[in-house]
Scaffold this active site. Sequence first.
Site, short mmCIF file in Angstrom:
data_model
loop_
_atom_site.label_atom_id
_atom_site.label_comp_id
_atom_site.label_asym_id
_atom_site.label_seq_id
_atom_site.Cartn_x
_atom_site.Cartn_y
_atom_site.Cartn_z
N ALA A 75 0.84 -1.21 0.00
CA ALA A 75 0.00 0.00 0.00
C ALA A 75 0.87 1.25 0.00
CB ALA A 75 -0.90 0.01 1.22
N VAL A 76 0.43 2.23 -0.77
CA VAL A 76 1.12 3.52 -0.81
C VAL A 76 0.07 4.61 -0.68
CG1 VAL A 76 2.51 5.09 -2.25
CG2 VAL A 76 3.04 2.63 -2.20
N GLU A 108 -2.19 -12.26 -3.61
CA GLU A 108 -3.51 -12.13 -4.24
C GLU A 108 -3.74 -10.67 -4.56
OE1 GLU A 108 -3.91 -13.89 -1.07
OE2 GLU A 108 -4.13 -15.91 -1.90
N ASN A 113 -7.73 -4.72 -10.39
CA ASN A 113 -6.74 -3.75 -9.91
C ASN A 113 -5.59 -3.63 -10.93
OD1 ASN A 113 -5.00 -2.12 -8.49
ND2 ASN A 113 -5.21 -3.24 -6.55
N TYR A 120 3.08 -5.61 -10.43
CA TYR A 120 3.60 -6.95 -10.14
C TYR A 120 4.17 -7.60 -11.40
CZ TYR A 120 1.00 -6.26 -5.80
OH TYR A 120 0.52 -5.76 -4.63
C1 LIG Z 1 -0.75 -0.39 -6.33
C2 LIG Z 1 0.10 0.62 -5.52
C3 LIG Z 1 0.71 -0.11 -4.33
C4 LIG Z 1 1.23 1.19 -6.42
O1 LIG Z 1 2.05 2.04 -5.63
P1 LIG Z 1 3.02 3.14 -6.30
O2 LIG Z 1 4.01 3.54 -5.28
O3 LIG Z 1 2.18 4.19 -6.91
O4 LIG Z 1 3.72 2.28 -7.45
P2 LIG Z 1 5.08 2.67 -8.24
O5 LIG Z 1 5.22 4.16 -8.28
O6 LIG Z 1 6.19 1.89 -7.66
O7 LIG Z 1 4.69 2.12 -9.69
C5 LIG Z 1 5.58 1.35 -10.45
C6 LIG Z 1 4.93 0.96 -11.77
O8 LIG Z 1 3.77 0.14 -11.53
C7 LIG Z 1 2.75 0.49 -12.51
N1 LIG Z 1 1.64 1.16 -11.85
C8 LIG Z 1 1.53 1.54 -10.55
N2 LIG Z 1 0.33 2.11 -10.31
C9 LIG Z 1 -0.34 2.09 -11.49
C10 LIG Z 1 -1.64 2.54 -11.90
N3 LIG Z 1 -2.50 3.10 -11.02
N4 LIG Z 1 -2.00 2.36 -13.17
C11 LIG Z 1 -1.17 1.81 -14.07
N5 LIG Z 1 0.11 1.36 -13.74
C12 LIG Z 1 0.49 1.50 -12.48
C13 LIG Z 1 3.43 1.45 -13.47
O9 LIG Z 1 4.06 0.65 -14.46
C14 LIG Z 1 4.45 2.12 -12.58
O10 LIG Z 1 5.53 2.68 -13.29
P3 LIG Z 1 5.41 4.19 -13.87
O11 LIG Z 1 4.92 5.06 -12.74
O12 LIG Z 1 6.83 4.48 -14.30
O13 LIG Z 1 4.43 4.12 -15.00
C15 LIG Z 1 -0.78 1.82 -5.05
O14 LIG Z 1 -1.51 2.34 -6.14
C16 LIG Z 1 -1.77 1.48 -3.94
O15 LIG Z 1 -1.43 1.54 -2.75
N6 LIG Z 1 -3.01 1.10 -4.33
C17 LIG Z 1 -4.05 0.80 -3.32
C18 LIG Z 1 -3.72 -0.48 -2.57
C19 LIG Z 1 -3.51 -1.64 -3.53
O16 LIG Z 1 -4.27 -1.83 -4.48
N7 LIG Z 1 -2.47 -2.45 -3.23
C20 LIG Z 1 -2.20 -3.66 -3.97
C21 LIG Z 1 -2.91 -4.78 -3.30
S1 LIG Z 1 -2.52 -6.36 -4.04
#
Ligand SMILES: CC(C)(COP(=O)(O)OP(=O)(O)OC[C@H]1O[C@@H](n2cnc3c(N)ncnc32)[C@H](O)[C@@H]1OP(=O)(O)O)[C@@H](O)C(=O)NCCC(=O)NCCS
Length: 154
Positions: A75-76, A108, A113, A120
């Site tokens: 989570a971020v 999972e 999403n 991943y």
């Molecule tokens: C999914 C999550 C953890 C990503 O965190 P983040 O710090 O923004 O991710 P990063 O900056 O490391 O992203 C790395 C790459 O992943 C992909 N990515 C991440 N978020 C994305 C989005 N919303 N849509 C499309 N690609 C995405 C992209 O390829 C990205 O690279 P780029 O920014 O150069 O395009 C964050 O959106 C989150 O906390 N979501 C809610 C909780 C959740 O769904 N967790 C996963 C549960 S399994």
Amino acid sequence: MTRSEITVRRLTEADLPAVLAMEARCFPDPWSEGVFRTALRDESCLWLAAELCGAPVGYAGMQWVLDEGYIDNVAVDPAFRRRGAASALLAAMIGEGKKRALSFLSLEVRAGNEGAIALYTSFGFETVGRRKGYYLRPPEDALIMTKYFEAETI
Ligand SMILES: CC(C)(COP(=O)(O)OP(=O)(O)OC[C@H]1O[C@@H](n2cnc3c(N)ncnc32)[C@H](O)[C@@H]1OP(=O)(O)O)[C@@H](O)C(=O)NCCC(=O)NCCS
């Protein structure tokens, strides 16, 4: 701010107020404080925080059983997304998985999403299965995504 400003360290109980606030912002079915406290004390779990300017902006957990590794709750905080925090957490967990000689890391993710699935996939996780109706609030299938280590030489 640049991606290089993200650092990763162990999550501690002192981080719980920030983690619980982020958990509520990130998930429709957030974990409770009690569940986090138990997980943080579990010796077969590792919890990491991603920091920006000295403050936690994300977190993730992994647990292992024999040579199997499972990732929980990546989570971020919405205000700090797309700056590489989740990537830094995943890279650290993959490094830990290799150090502990795990065969794979698995997780999972909600089938819809797309952002998390893209993240991943970029780290070599493959979709290996689907759990029908795994999530309840709101109802959704889970994809099982796994990164295997055996085939890798580094
Ligand atoms: C999914 C999550 C953890 C990503 O965190 P983040 O710090 O923004 O991710 P990063 O900056 O490391 O992203 C790395 C790459 O992943 C992909 N990515 C991440 N978020 C994305 C989005 N919303 N849509 C499309 N690609 C995405 C992209 O390829 C990205 O690279 P780029 O920014 O150069 O395009 C964050 O959106 C989150 O906390 N979501 C809610 C909780 C959740 O769904 N967790 C996963 C549960 S399994």
